[in-house]
Motif scaffolding. Structure first.
Motif, mmCIF file in Angstrom:
data_model
loop_
_atom_site.group_PDB
_atom_site.id
_atom_site.type_symbol
_atom_site.label_atom_id
_atom_site.label_comp_id
_atom_site.label_asym_id
_atom_site.label_seq_id
_atom_site.Cartn_x
_atom_site.Cartn_y
_atom_site.Cartn_z
ATOM 1 N N MET A 1 0.974 -1.209 0.141
ATOM 2 C CA MET A 1 0.179 0.005 -0.062
ATOM 3 C C MET A 1 1.037 1.035 -0.017
ATOM 4 O O MET A 1 1.850 1.272 0.584
ATOM 5 C CB MET A 1 -0.756 0.044 1.350
ATOM 6 N N LEU A 2 0.417 2.270 -0.854
ATOM 7 C CA LEU A 2 1.265 3.439 -0.854
ATOM 8 C C LEU A 2 0.258 4.662 -0.595
ATOM 9 O O LEU A 2 -0.800 4.859 -1.040
ATOM 10 C CB LEU A 2 1.766 3.531 -2.306
ATOM 11 N N GLU A 3 0.803 5.630 0.035
ATOM 12 C CA GLU A 3 -0.039 6.628 0.637
ATOM 13 C C GLU A 3 0.682 8.015 -0.030
ATOM 14 O O GLU A 3 1.933 8.100 0.367
ATOM 15 C CB GLU A 3 -0.569 6.923 2.009
ATOM 16 N N ILE A 4 -0.198 8.858 -0.742
ATOM 17 C CA ILE A 4 0.678 10.117 -1.232
ATOM 18 C C ILE A 4 -0.440 11.359 -0.720
ATOM 19 O O ILE A 4 -1.665 11.176 -0.953
ATOM 20 C CB ILE A 4 0.699 10.083 -2.647
ATOM 21 N N ALA A 5 0.063 12.223 -0.148
ATOM 22 C CA ALA A 5 -0.606 13.380 0.246
ATOM 23 C C ALA A 5 -0.697 14.637 -1.156
ATOM 24 O O ALA A 5 0.445 14.818 -1.651
ATOM 25 C CB ALA A 5 -0.133 14.027 1.516
ATOM 26 N N SER A 6 -1.914 15.025 -1.295
ATOM 27 C CA SER A 6 -1.433 16.169 -2.179
ATOM 28 C C SER A 6 -2.427 17.222 -1.455
ATOM 29 O O SER A 6 -3.333 17.290 -0.690
ATOM 30 C CB SER A 6 -2.810 15.837 -3.510
ATOM 31 N N HIS A 7 -1.677 18.387 -1.671
ATOM 32 C CA HIS A 7 -2.333 19.503 -1.029
ATOM 33 C C HIS A 7 -3.288 20.587 -1.895
ATOM 34 O O HIS A 7 -3.672 21.615 -1.362
ATOM 35 C CB HIS A 7 -0.984 20.456 -0.533
ATOM 36 N N SER A 8 -3.436 20.352 -3.254
ATOM 37 C CA SER A 8 -4.115 21.096 -3.960
ATOM 38 C C SER A 8 -4.550 20.115 -5.151
ATOM 39 O O SER A 8 -4.179 19.423 -5.489
ATOM 40 C CB SER A 8 -3.333 22.293 -4.518
ATOM 41 N N PRO A 9 -5.713 20.801 -5.856
ATOM 42 C CA PRO A 9 -6.254 20.086 -7.051
ATOM 43 C C PRO A 9 -5.112 20.101 -8.159
ATOM 44 O O PRO A 9 -5.047 19.026 -8.597
ATOM 45 C CB PRO A 9 -7.372 20.989 -7.535
ATOM 46 N N ILE A 123 -7.150 2.851 -6.338
ATOM 47 C CA ILE A 123 -6.783 4.294 -5.750
ATOM 48 C C ILE A 123 -7.991 4.571 -5.087
ATOM 49 O O ILE A 123 -9.168 4.812 -5.510
ATOM 50 C CB ILE A 123 -6.387 5.209 -6.716
ATOM 51 N N VAL A 124 -7.797 5.005 -3.535
ATOM 52 C CA VAL A 124 -8.923 5.573 -3.130
ATOM 53 C C VAL A 124 -8.225 7.098 -2.681
ATOM 54 O O VAL A 124 -7.400 7.341 -2.257
ATOM 55 C CB VAL A 124 -8.969 4.974 -1.507
ATOM 56 N N LEU A 125 -9.272 8.078 -3.047
ATOM 57 C CA LEU A 125 -9.156 9.240 -2.705
ATOM 58 C C LEU A 125 -10.100 9.765 -1.542
ATOM 59 O O LEU A 125 -11.128 9.543 -1.596
ATOM 60 C CB LEU A 125 -9.651 10.086 -3.793
ATOM 61 N N GLU A 126 -9.397 10.448 -0.637
ATOM 62 C CA GLU A 126 -9.876 10.823 0.751
ATOM 63 C C GLU A 126 -9.872 12.450 0.814
ATOM 64 O O GLU A 126 -8.641 12.917 0.526
ATOM 65 C CB GLU A 126 -9.374 10.269 1.947
ATOM 66 N N LYS A 127 -10.834 13.313 1.091
ATOM 67 C CA LYS A 127 -10.700 14.491 1.426
ATOM 68 C C LYS A 127 -9.722 14.890 2.802
ATOM 69 O O LYS A 127 -9.838 14.125 3.628
ATOM 70 C CB LYS A 127 -11.930 15.308 1.634
ATOM 71 N N THR A 136 -4.508 6.739 -1.601
ATOM 72 C CA THR A 136 -3.928 5.463 -1.356
ATOM 73 C C THR A 136 -3.777 4.546 -2.319
ATOM 74 O O THR A 136 -5.254 4.283 -2.974
ATOM 75 C CB THR A 136 -4.768 4.858 -0.161
ATOM 76 N N PHE A 137 -2.750 3.877 -2.729
ATOM 77 C CA PHE A 137 -2.636 3.052 -4.119
ATOM 78 C C PHE A 137 -2.471 1.649 -3.616
ATOM 79 O O PHE A 137 -1.547 1.454 -2.625
ATOM 80 C CB PHE A 137 -1.297 3.545 -4.846
ATOM 81 N N SER A 138 -3.338 0.641 -4.104
ATOM 82 C CA SER A 138 -3.192 -0.809 -3.751
ATOM 83 C C SER A 138 -3.045 -1.328 -5.109
ATOM 84 O O SER A 138 -3.825 -1.434 -6.031
ATOM 85 C CB SER A 138 -4.073 -1.205 -3.067
ATOM 86 N N VAL A 157 8.079 8.259 -2.923
ATOM 87 C CA VAL A 157 7.177 7.857 -1.825
ATOM 88 C C VAL A 157 7.794 6.474 -1.172
ATOM 89 O O VAL A 157 7.880 5.585 -1.943
ATOM 90 C CB VAL A 157 5.784 7.839 -2.080
ATOM 91 N N HIS A 158 7.704 6.436 0.262
ATOM 92 C CA HIS A 158 7.962 5.363 0.781
ATOM 93 C C HIS A 158 6.643 4.503 1.122
ATOM 94 O O HIS A 158 5.780 5.088 1.418
ATOM 95 C CB HIS A 158 8.539 5.652 2.308
ATOM 96 N N PRO A 159 6.636 3.319 0.772
ATOM 97 C CA PRO A 159 5.524 2.388 0.979
ATOM 98 C C PRO A 159 5.077 2.192 2.250
ATOM 99 O O PRO A 159 5.726 2.537 3.399
ATOM 100 C CB PRO A 159 5.853 1.139 0.621
ATOM 101 N N ARG A 160 3.681 1.827 2.523
ATOM 102 C CA ARG A 160 3.127 1.779 4.050
ATOM 103 C C ARG A 160 2.747 0.381 4.092
ATOM 104 O O ARG A 160 2.244 -0.078 3.147
ATOM 105 C CB ARG A 160 1.736 2.593 4.179
ATOM 106 N N HIS A 161 2.894 -0.208 5.214
ATOM 107 C CA HIS A 161 2.567 -1.685 5.265
ATOM 108 C C HIS A 161 1.296 -1.890 6.061
ATOM 109 O O HIS A 161 1.054 -1.231 7.034
ATOM 110 C CB HIS A 161 3.654 -2.533 5.786
#
Length: 161
Positions: A1-9, A123-127, A136-138, A157-161
């Motif tokens: 699983m991989l999580e990436i933060a986005s700060h804008s559209p 891919i899950v997109l969360e506000k 979140t990419f799986s 990006v570092h992966p999350r487990h």
């Protein structure tokens, strides 16, 4: 699983563009998240990577599928939100798209998860605030995991487990 933060559209679109550059015909992305989470915006970024003007991309909420042709080939953009049952999905011939030669993106794919190919990127997109998003990419199957790993490397990006 991989999580990436986005700060804008704009940043979400840049992330999607980076993902789009890694895709090849036959790939499928399954996008999920609440209304307004940025699923269609993400597809606009993917489209841009394929040479499809982002402004051409619209949500297929009522049409169920939109097809776009770009320099990177065909992009099939599904939205399962308004589908009532599997019969509706069968009637639009989803398998021809899912297992065809284009790149397929499905919004709300988890509503019919059993029909999705085993090989895909979820891919899950969360506000995260008014403009931010957590993506979140799986990866599912060998190809899905390969795309997720390529995304991780490309974006550092570092992966999350």
């Amino acid at each position: 699983m991989l999580e990436i933060a986005s700060h804008s559209p704009e940043e979400t679109m840049r992330i999607a563009e980076a993902v789009g550059e890694l895709l090849r015909p036959g790939d499928l992305l399954n996008l999920n998240g609440e209304l307004g989470a940025g699923k269609t915006l993400f597809v606009k970024g993917l489209a841009a990577a394929l040479g499809i003007p982002a402004e051409m991309v619209t949500s297929p909420t009522f049409s169920i599928i939109n097809e776009y042709m770009g320099k990177g080939g065909l992009l099939y953009h599904f939205d399962f939100y308004r589908l009532q049952d599997e019969l509706e999905l069968e009637n639009i011939g989803y398998q021809d798209y899912f297992y065809g030669s284009g790149i397929t993106v499905v919004e709300w794919g988890d509503l019919f998860r059993e029909q999705l190919p085993e090989e895909r990127l979820d891919i899950v997109l969360e506000k995260a605030g008014s403009q931010g998003r957590k993506l979140t990419f799986s990866g599912c199957g060998d190809r899905g995991r390969e795309i997720a790993e390529q995304v991780r490397r490309r974006l550092g990006v570092h992966p999350r487990h």
